[in-house]
Scaffold this motif. Structure first.
Motif, PDB file in Angstrom:
ATOM      1  N   GLY A 116      55.262 -17.746  99.753  1.00 14.43           N
ATOM      2  CA  GLY A 116      55.871 -19.056  99.927  1.00 14.43           C
ATOM      3  C   GLY A 116      55.333 -20.059  98.934  1.00 14.43           C
ATOM      4  N   VAL A 117      55.902 -21.246  98.944  1.00 18.17           N
ATOM      5  CA  VAL A 117      55.563 -22.279  97.966  1.00 18.17           C
ATOM      6  C   VAL A 117      54.109 -22.756  98.065  1.00 18.17           C
ATOM      7  N   PRO A 118      53.543 -23.004  99.260  1.00 15.47           N
ATOM      8  CA  PRO A 118      52.160 -23.502  99.317  1.00 15.47           C
ATOM      9  C   PRO A 118      51.148 -22.587  98.631  1.00 15.47           C
ATOM     10  N   THR A 119      51.294 -21.280  98.793  1.00 13.69           N
ATOM     11  CA  THR A 119      50.371 -20.349  98.128  1.00 13.69           C
ATOM     12  C   THR A 119      50.520 -20.432  96.622  1.00 13.69           C
ATOM     13  N   LYS A 120      51.776 -20.496  96.178  1.00 15.34           N
ATOM     14  CA  LYS A 120      52.028 -20.622  94.732  1.00 15.34           C
ATOM     15  C   LYS A 120      51.404 -21.885  94.181  1.00 15.34           C
ATOM     16  N   ASN A 121      51.590 -23.000  94.883  1.00 13.80           N
ATOM     17  CA  ASN A 121      51.055 -24.282  94.412  1.00 13.80           C
ATOM     18  C   ASN A 121      49.532 -24.247  94.307  1.00 13.80           C
ATOM     19  N   ALA A 122      48.898 -23.649  95.300  1.00 11.51           N
ATOM     20  CA  ALA A 122      47.428 -23.580  95.299  1.00 11.51           C
ATOM     21  C   ALA A 122      46.929 -22.757  94.117  1.00 11.51           C
ATOM     22  N   ALA A 123      47.534 -21.582  93.900  1.00 15.57           N
ATOM     23  CA  ALA A 123      47.101 -20.714  92.807  1.00 15.57           C
ATOM     24  C   ALA A 123      47.373 -21.344  91.448  1.00 15.57           C
ATOM     25  N   SER A 124      48.546 -21.966  91.297  1.00 16.24           N
ATOM     26  CA  SER A 124      48.893 -22.613  90.030  1.00 16.24           C
ATOM     27  C   SER A 124      47.952 -23.771  89.729  1.00 16.24           C
ATOM     28  N   ALA A 125      47.630 -24.564  90.750  1.00 13.18           N
ATOM     29  CA  ALA A 125      46.722 -25.698  90.551  1.00 13.18           C
ATOM     30  C   ALA A 125      45.328 -25.213  90.155  1.00 13.18           C
ATOM     31  N   ILE A 126      44.858 -24.150  90.814  1.00 12.06           N
ATOM     32  CA  ILE A 126      43.545 -23.589  90.473  1.00 12.06           C
ATOM     33  C   ILE A 126      43.528 -23.114  89.027  1.00 12.06           C
ATOM     34  N   PHE A 127      44.612 -22.429  88.633  1.00 12.54           N
ATOM     35  CA  PHE A 127      44.689 -21.954  87.253  1.00 12.54           C
ATOM     36  C   PHE A 127      44.610 -23.110  86.266  1.00 12.54           C
ATOM     37  N   MET A 128      45.399 -24.153  86.504  1.00 13.74           N
ATOM     38  CA  MET A 128      45.456 -25.242  85.532  1.00 13.74           C
ATOM     39  C   MET A 128      44.113 -25.964  85.411  1.00 13.74           C
ATOM     40  N   VAL A 129      43.471 -26.229  86.541  1.00 14.55           N
ATOM     41  CA  VAL A 129      42.177 -26.918  86.497  1.00 14.55           C
ATOM     42  C   VAL A 129      41.128 -26.033  85.828  1.00 14.55           C
ATOM     43  N   THR A 130      41.066 -24.762  86.249  1.00 14.91           N
ATOM     44  CA  THR A 130      40.060 -23.850  85.706  1.00 14.91           C
ATOM     45  C   THR A 130      40.283 -23.595  84.229  1.00 14.91           C
ATOM     46  N   ARG A 131      41.541 -23.390  83.834  1.00 13.60           N
ATOM     47  CA  ARG A 131      41.834 -23.086  82.436  1.00 13.60           C
ATOM     48  C   ARG A 131      41.513 -24.274  81.525  1.00 13.60           C
ATOM     49  N   VAL A 132      41.821 -25.483  81.963  1.00  9.41           N
ATOM     50  CA  VAL A 132      41.479 -26.662  81.156  1.00  9.41           C
ATOM     51  C   VAL A 132      39.963 -26.753  80.977  1.00  9.41           C
ATOM     52  N   LEU A 133      39.216 -26.546  82.064  1.00  6.99           N
ATOM     53  CA  LEU A 133      37.756 -26.630  81.987  1.00  6.99           C
ATOM     54  C   LEU A 133      37.174 -25.511  81.130  1.00  6.99           C
ATOM     55  N   ALA A 134      37.640 -24.272  81.356  1.00 10.87           N
ATOM     56  CA  ALA A 134      37.077 -23.130  80.628  1.00 10.87           C
ATOM     57  C   ALA A 134      37.427 -23.179  79.143  1.00 10.87           C
ATOM     58  N   SER A 135      38.685 -23.448  78.827  1.00  7.61           N
ATOM     59  CA  SER A 135      39.093 -23.494  77.426  1.00  7.61           C
ATOM     60  C   SER A 135      38.503 -24.707  76.715  1.00  7.61           C
ATOM     61  N   GLY A 136      38.459 -25.826  77.408  1.00  3.31           N
ATOM     62  CA  GLY A 136      37.855 -27.011  76.809  1.00  3.31           C
ATOM     63  C   GLY A 136      36.373 -26.826  76.564  1.00  3.31           C
ATOM     64  N   THR A 137      35.702 -26.129  77.482  1.00  2.00           N
ATOM     65  CA  THR A 137      34.267 -25.891  77.349  1.00  2.00           C
ATOM     66  C   THR A 137      33.948 -25.091  76.097  1.00  2.00           C
ATOM     67  N   ARG A 138      34.736 -24.064  75.835  1.00  2.00           N
ATOM     68  CA  ARG A 138      34.422 -23.223  74.683  1.00  2.00           C
ATOM     69  C   ARG A 138      35.032 -23.747  73.386  1.00  2.00           C
ATOM     70  N   LEU A 139      35.874 -24.745  73.468  1.00  2.00           N
ATOM     71  CA  LEU A 139      36.525 -25.282  72.283  1.00  2.00           C
ATOM     72  C   LEU A 139      35.543 -25.959  71.344  1.00  2.00           C
ATOM     73  N   TYR A 140      34.518 -26.596  71.900  1.00  2.00           N
ATOM     74  CA  TYR A 140      33.578 -27.332  71.070  1.00  2.00           C
ATOM     75  C   TYR A 140      32.799 -26.426  70.123  1.00  2.00           C
ATOM     76  N   VAL A 141      32.768 -25.115  70.417  1.00  2.00           N
ATOM     77  CA  VAL A 141      31.868 -24.205  69.696  1.00  2.00           C
ATOM     78  C   VAL A 141      32.175 -24.177  68.204  1.00  2.00           C
ATOM     79  N   ALA A 142      33.455 -24.230  67.844  1.00  2.00           N
ATOM     80  CA  ALA A 142      33.802 -24.203  66.420  1.00  2.00           C
ATOM     81  C   ALA A 142      33.205 -25.384  65.672  1.00  2.00           C
ATOM     82  N   ALA A 143      32.930 -26.476  66.387  1.00  2.00           N
ATOM     83  CA  ALA A 143      32.365 -27.667  65.740  1.00  2.00           C
ATOM     84  C   ALA A 143      30.922 -27.446  65.298  1.00  2.00           C
ATOM     85  N   ILE A 144      30.270 -26.409  65.840  1.00  2.00           N
ATOM     86  CA  ILE A 144      28.892 -26.109  65.428  1.00  2.00           C
ATOM     87  C   ILE A 144      28.834 -25.913  63.918  1.00  2.00           C
ATOM     88  N   ALA A 145      29.852 -25.243  63.372  1.00  2.00           N
ATOM     89  CA  ALA A 145      29.872 -24.971  61.935  1.00  2.00           C
ATOM     90  C   ALA A 145      29.868 -26.266  61.120  1.00  2.00           C
TER      91      ALA A 145
END
Length: 543
Positions: A120-149
């Motif tokens: 149903g929709v509530p389960t989808k919404n919960a999983a999608s929201a978790i993905f978006m929050v986690t992916r922004v944090l995880a990808s943003g966290t590792r994005l800075y690494v290229a700046a080390i160079a």
């Protein structure tokens, strides 16, 4: 700065600029003629399996891997991190035969649409929201690494180490530049641009890593004999460790195993759950698999990417070990304190002209490859899971395409914010290791999502919306307890959140998703699927 250094910098800069021009041109050319969301998100399901394979490799090999994995090899001086790659192969086989077929059967754009059909929709919404929050944090966290160079390049050119404030500005400035360049071809070209630029970026990344291994080895006098003399002879313990202390017995022995990051058990069990979550329930990874023409070719690209992980991880760990030997032989008082910066220091100060530019291109290739896939997946998930059902249910194909492109821009801005915050954190705490941070972010939430997907795919009548939400919250709570997150946060302020029970292990990050998945799955199957949901599932399959 001398004229000779000016000339060398000009050549390396030209190589780097040529890379940026070629990548953006390829991205825009391959992503032309997109008329609707299906073209943007799935590339018309017409992308060759070998290009999908390269895209998967590029997506999972970020700039964090480019620096973080050599950092692990330099810090640990062994190959025990490689144990985690064993579970990735088993996990990809499981994902290939459990997850991919339902996604093709249900004809989903966003994989969380499957949860709508199954529960149903509530389960989808919960999983999608978790993905978006986690992916922004995880990808943003590792994005800075290229700046080390760029920060280290600034130090090399100026001859002085930049202060914390200057370093922060360099990190933020380079992050903005990378995001803008990547967002250009991702916004206009969609998944086709992502996959084809990933193919080029994966080739550059692997090629530059192999060049680094060869160059490091050639500059160590005595070659392999010197490596063995400095390190000691290599044995089974340099590749595999059980984490079981022979001096301990019973539960204390097992408890100690959970408290070590890299063990054979973490590789075969913990890493299997990590990869099942990232490659089976993460829109970022799965979306590129769904661009293959059919299930068979999608499976082929996924399984082969797992086999490729072992030599890639071995290569980057070898770089770290060889760096340790190299700097034992060639003492360098300016060597950075952080293991994460050692490889970049070598690239800037020891690499020949031209090759240095190529290696720098490899750094940015890994950063841009993982970033492009992340923002494309986030934009697709937002459009399919939130915009079309709630914001504009009557959206035309043209409106959805316009929205997914604006969403790409919006998530790019969020990435910059997270990367800037991470840069500040790492500058203040220079000894922080990258790999545990990046994988740890996934660990708190992805177990909950994987547990729900498994409940849906491994059972036909268990799990419902209410039970699934309870199960996901339960999984998250258990992970925070076994990871001792409350006390970790409290210690930053000199406090103690609670007194941990002696028998309870403080598990390292490879086990977090495993624990979260098991708890979530067990709680979810206590609830029976509603009859109306079962009917909708059958209707979705028959349509």
């Amino acid at each position: 700065m001398t004229a000779d250094m000016d000339a060398r910098l000009a050549i390396d800069t030209a190589v780097l600029l040529l890379y940026f021009v070629v990548i953006i041109w390829i991205g825009l050319y391959m992503g032309r003629k997109e008329d609707n969301l299906k073209d943007f998100a799935l590339g018309g399901r017409a992308i060759p399996w070998w290009a999908v394979l390269a895209s998967i490799i590029a997506a999972e090999t970020s700039a964090a891997t480019f620096f973080g994995t050599p950092g692990e090899g330099f810090h640990d001086r062994n190959y025990t991190y490689l144990q985690l790659a064993l579970g990735t192969i088993l996990a990809r086989i499981l994902v290939s035969y459990i997850f991919i077929k339902p996604y093709y059967d249900y004809k989903v754009y966003s994989i969380y649409e499957y949860l709508t059909a199954r529960f149903g929709v509530p389960t989808k919404n919960a999983a999608s929201a978790i993905f978006m929050v986690t992916r922004v944090l995880a990808s943003g966290t590792r994005l800075y690494v290229a700046a080390i160079a760029l920060a280290l390049a600034y130090e090399m050119i100026r001859g002085v180490q930049p202060g914390q404030k200057e370093t922060l500005f360099i990190y933020i400035g380079s992050t903005i530049a990378i995001v803008i360049l990547t967002a250009i071809y991702t916004t206009l070209g969609g998944i086709k641009a992502v996959v084809w630029t990933d193919f080029i970026q994966a080739s550059i990344m692997v090629g530059s890593a192999l060049i680094a291994v060869g160059l490091l080895y050639s500059q160590i006098p005595g070659g392999w004999n010197e490596v063995v003399q400095r390190h000691g002879s290599f044995g089974l313990s340099d590749f595999f460790t059980t984490g079981l202390d022979p001096a301990k017995h019973g539960w204390d022995k097992i408890k100690g195993m959970f408290e070590i990051e890299y063990t054979i058990f973490a590789g075969l069990i913990g890493s299997t759950f990590i990869t099942m979550s990232t490659h089976g329930t993460d829109q970022d990874m799965v979306q590129r698999m769904l661009t293959a023409p059919d299930i068979r070719r999608s499976r082929r690209s996924l399984i082969l990417s797992g086999l490729a992980d072992i030599p890639i991880a071995l290569t980057f760990l070898s770089i770290g070990l060889l760096l340790w030997v190299y700097y034992q032989v060639h003492f360098d008082p300016t060597l950075p304190k952080s293991p994460n910066e050692t490889f970049c220091h070598f690239i800037l100060y020891e690499m020949p002209i031209g090759l240095r530019g190529l290696l720098l291109a490899g750094i940015f290739a890994t950063a841009m490859g993982s970033l492009s896939t992340a923002i494309n997946a986030l934009a697709t998930s937002f459009t399919r899971d939130w915009y079309e059902p709630y914001i504009n249910p009557t959206a035309t194909g043209e409106q959805s395409l316009r929205t997914v492109r604006w969403a790409t821009v919006g998530f790019s801005v969020l990435m910059i914010i997270v990367a800037s915050a991470t840069s500040y954190f790492v500058i203040v705490l220079p000894k922080v290791r990258i790999i545990p941070i990046v994988l740890g972010i996934y660990g708190y939430t992805y177990g909950s999502v994987l547990g729900i997907f498994l409940a849906g795919m491994l059972t036909k009548s268990r799990g419902n919306n209410v039970g699934n939400i309870i199960a996901m919250i339960s999984g998250f709570i258990v992970v925070t307890i076994v990871s001792d997150l409350p006390n970790t946060i409290a210690r930053l302020f000199g406090k103690v959140a609670y007194v941990k029970l002696d028998w309870l292990p403080t598990m390292e990050f490879p086990w977090w998703i495993c624990c979260g998945t098991i708890v979530t799955f067990c709680v979810a199957i206590l609830f029976r699927t509603e009859t109306s949901s079962l009917t909708k599932t059958r209707d979705a399959l028959s349509s």
